[in-house]
Design an enzyme around this catalytic site. Structure first.
Site, PDB file in Angstrom:
ATOM      1  CB  SER A 142      65.449  50.174  32.759  1.00 34.72           C
ATOM      2  OG  SER A 142      65.825  50.411  34.040  1.00 34.72           O
ATOM      3  CE1 TYR A 155      67.878  45.124  33.944  1.00 32.28           C
ATOM      4  CE2 TYR A 155      68.310  47.270  34.493  1.00 32.28           C
ATOM      5  CZ  TYR A 155      67.486  46.407  34.317  1.00 32.28           C
ATOM      6  OH  TYR A 155      65.934  46.423  34.159  1.00 32.28           O
TER       7      TYR A 155
HETATM    8  P1  NAD Z   1      60.486  39.477  36.227  1.00 36.17           P
HETATM    9  O1  NAD Z   1      61.515  38.463  36.617  1.00 36.17           O
HETATM   10  O2  NAD Z   1      59.398  39.484  37.020  1.00 36.17           O
HETATM   11  O3  NAD Z   1      60.027  38.818  34.713  1.00 36.17           O
HETATM   12  C1  NAD Z   1      61.033  38.568  33.776  1.00 36.17           C
HETATM   13  C2  NAD Z   1      60.271  37.890  32.639  1.00 36.17           C
HETATM   14  O4  NAD Z   1      61.304  37.397  31.508  1.00 36.17           O
HETATM   15  C3  NAD Z   1      59.748  36.472  33.232  1.00 36.17           C
HETATM   16  O5  NAD Z   1      58.664  35.946  32.269  1.00 36.17           O
HETATM   17  C4  NAD Z   1      60.908  35.369  32.888  1.00 36.17           C
HETATM   18  O6  NAD Z   1      60.562  34.146  32.779  1.00 36.17           O
HETATM   19  C5  NAD Z   1      61.419  36.098  31.514  1.00 36.17           C
HETATM   20  N1  NAD Z   1      62.777  35.701  31.102  1.00 36.17           N
HETATM   21  C6  NAD Z   1      63.933  35.761  31.653  1.00 36.17           C
HETATM   22  N2  NAD Z   1      64.972  35.225  31.058  1.00 36.17           N
HETATM   23  C7  NAD Z   1      64.463  34.881  29.757  1.00 36.17           C
HETATM   24  C8  NAD Z   1      64.731  34.152  28.696  1.00 36.17           C
HETATM   25  N3  NAD Z   1      66.283  33.893  28.534  1.00 36.17           N
HETATM   26  N4  NAD Z   1      64.052  33.883  27.757  1.00 36.17           N
HETATM   27  C9  NAD Z   1      62.556  33.912  27.913  1.00 36.17           C
HETATM   28  N5  NAD Z   1      62.161  34.592  28.748  1.00 36.17           N
HETATM   29  C10 NAD Z   1      62.844  35.045  29.863  1.00 36.17           C
HETATM   30  O7  NAD Z   1      61.157  40.904  35.856  1.00 36.17           O
HETATM   31  P2  NAD Z   1      60.340  42.275  35.655  1.00 36.17           P
HETATM   32  O8  NAD Z   1      60.673  43.098  36.879  1.00 36.17           O
HETATM   33  O9  NAD Z   1      58.791  42.082  35.474  1.00 36.17           O
HETATM   34  O10 NAD Z   1      61.113  42.670  34.302  1.00 36.17           O
HETATM   35  C11 NAD Z   1      60.487  42.818  33.218  1.00 36.17           C
HETATM   36  C12 NAD Z   1      61.395  43.680  32.345  1.00 36.17           C
HETATM   37  O11 NAD Z   1      61.168  45.151  32.999  1.00 36.17           O
HETATM   38  C13 NAD Z   1      62.971  43.414  32.179  1.00 36.17           C
HETATM   39  O12 NAD Z   1      63.354  43.755  30.804  1.00 36.17           O
HETATM   40  C14 NAD Z   1      63.577  44.398  32.949  1.00 36.17           C
HETATM   41  O13 NAD Z   1      64.967  44.784  32.769  1.00 36.17           O
HETATM   42  C15 NAD Z   1      62.450  45.466  33.231  1.00 36.17           C
HETATM   43  N6  NAD Z   1      62.157  46.659  34.271  1.00 36.17           N
HETATM   44  C16 NAD Z   1      61.992  46.144  35.305  1.00 36.17           C
HETATM   45  C17 NAD Z   1      61.982  47.083  36.370  1.00 36.17           C
HETATM   46  C18 NAD Z   1      61.671  46.691  38.033  1.00 36.17           C
HETATM   47  O14 NAD Z   1      61.989  47.525  38.679  1.00 36.17           O
HETATM   48  N7  NAD Z   1      61.263  45.279  37.946  1.00 36.17           N
HETATM   49  C19 NAD Z   1      62.397  48.447  36.219  1.00 36.17           C
HETATM   50  C20 NAD Z   1      62.662  48.768  34.948  1.00 36.17           C
HETATM   51  C21 NAD Z   1      62.739  47.838  33.884  1.00 36.17           C
END
Ligand code: NAD
Length: 260
Positions: A142, A155
């Protein structure tokens, strides 16, 4: 380009991980989906990905905070497809609160899923990747792996941790044809971000509209959310032969946020 390869994508039933699964399947890779959600929707997703891209797609419901379940996921991938060539550590959760109110169980869960999970997946796939002489490990970190924001202590700690983990493993496996990188998105509108808008509003005592304008997009210089396919396309590029010298890198895709 990735025909015959197999990618395990931790956290791929939603958001960025699902976009990465689409992008890698589109390149011909078999896919192991992982994450939570409605069983019928996940089964439909599995069938659609397989049909649209003519690749094998399996699903593991492993909880990434549980090392024994991670072991079962990797073993399952091997019995379905023979090997794991690409590992994407994308599972992640968020919680927003001042440190003195931050629930210890949320701290433990965020460290377990966003940081320790990548340790357990990585240590399970590296020996076979070394034997194969090829591998790609991509950690979805991130912008919070590079800079901090208030109220996100767990986080930001986990994401800074994953940056250091990425560099360390890259050095350990560099002579074995394995690259290890961290991709650092800015704000992408996914369920994870949607959920934190009311939490941020409460923690800061401002409206939800103000959270989007003055918090989420304040530092993102483009004033736009990053789109899922932008992150997914970059991950696919990191899996390509042209990216073989990119390793140990912690790379923002953040609309200029961390350039400040
Ligand atoms: P999201 O909530 O849409 O997806 C998260 C995924 O992780 C889902 O498939 C969920 O079921 C799975 N998950 C959660 N807990 C879990 C567990 N204990 N075991 C197995 N699977 C699990 O979120 P996203 O925004 O797509 O985030 C994905 C990644 O990207 C994360 O690591 C997040 O920190 C990172 N990220 C997101 C953003 C953003 O703005 N959305 C920005 C930077 C980084």
């Amino acid at each position: 380009m990735l025909a015959g390869k197999t990618a395990v994508i931790a956290g791929s039933t939603s958001g960025i991980g699902l976009g990465i699964a689409e992008a890698l399947a589109n390149q011909g890779s078999n896919i192991v989906l992982n994450g939570f959600g409605d069983a019928n929707e996940i089964e439909n997703l599995r069938n659609r990905l397989s049909r649209d891209h003519n690749v094998g797609v399996s699903y593991s419901g492993a909880d990434i905070s549980k090392p024994d379940q991670i072991g079962e996921m990797i073993e399952g991938a091997r019995s379905a497809f023979g090997k794991v060539d690409i590992l994407v550590n994308n599972a992640g959760i968020q919680y927003v609160a001042p440190v003195e109110e931050f629930p210890p169980e949320k701290w433990e869960a965020i460290i377990a899923i966003n940081l320790s999970g990548a340790f357990y997946t990585t240590r399970m796939v590296v020996p076979a990747m070394k034997a194969e002489g090829w591998g790609r490990i991509i950690n979805i970190a991130s912008a919070h792996a590079l800079v901090a924001s208030p109220f996100k202590s767990a986080y930001v700690a986990a994401k800074h941790g994953i940056a250091g983990f990425t560099k360390t493993i890259a050095l350990e496996v560099a002579e074995h044809g394995i690259t290890v990188n961290a991709v650092c998105p800015g704000y992408v509108m996914t369920p994870l971000v949607q959920k934190q808008i009311p939490e941020q509003a409460k923690a800061r005592g401002i409206s939800e509209e103000a959270v989007v304008r003055d918090v989420l997009l304040a530092a993102q210089s483009t004033k736009e959310f990053v789109a899922v396919p932008e992150v997914a396309g970059f991950v696919a590029y990191l899996c390509s032969p042209e990216a073989k010298s990119i390793t140990g890198a912690v790379m923002p895709i953040d609309g200029g946020w961390t350039a400040h």
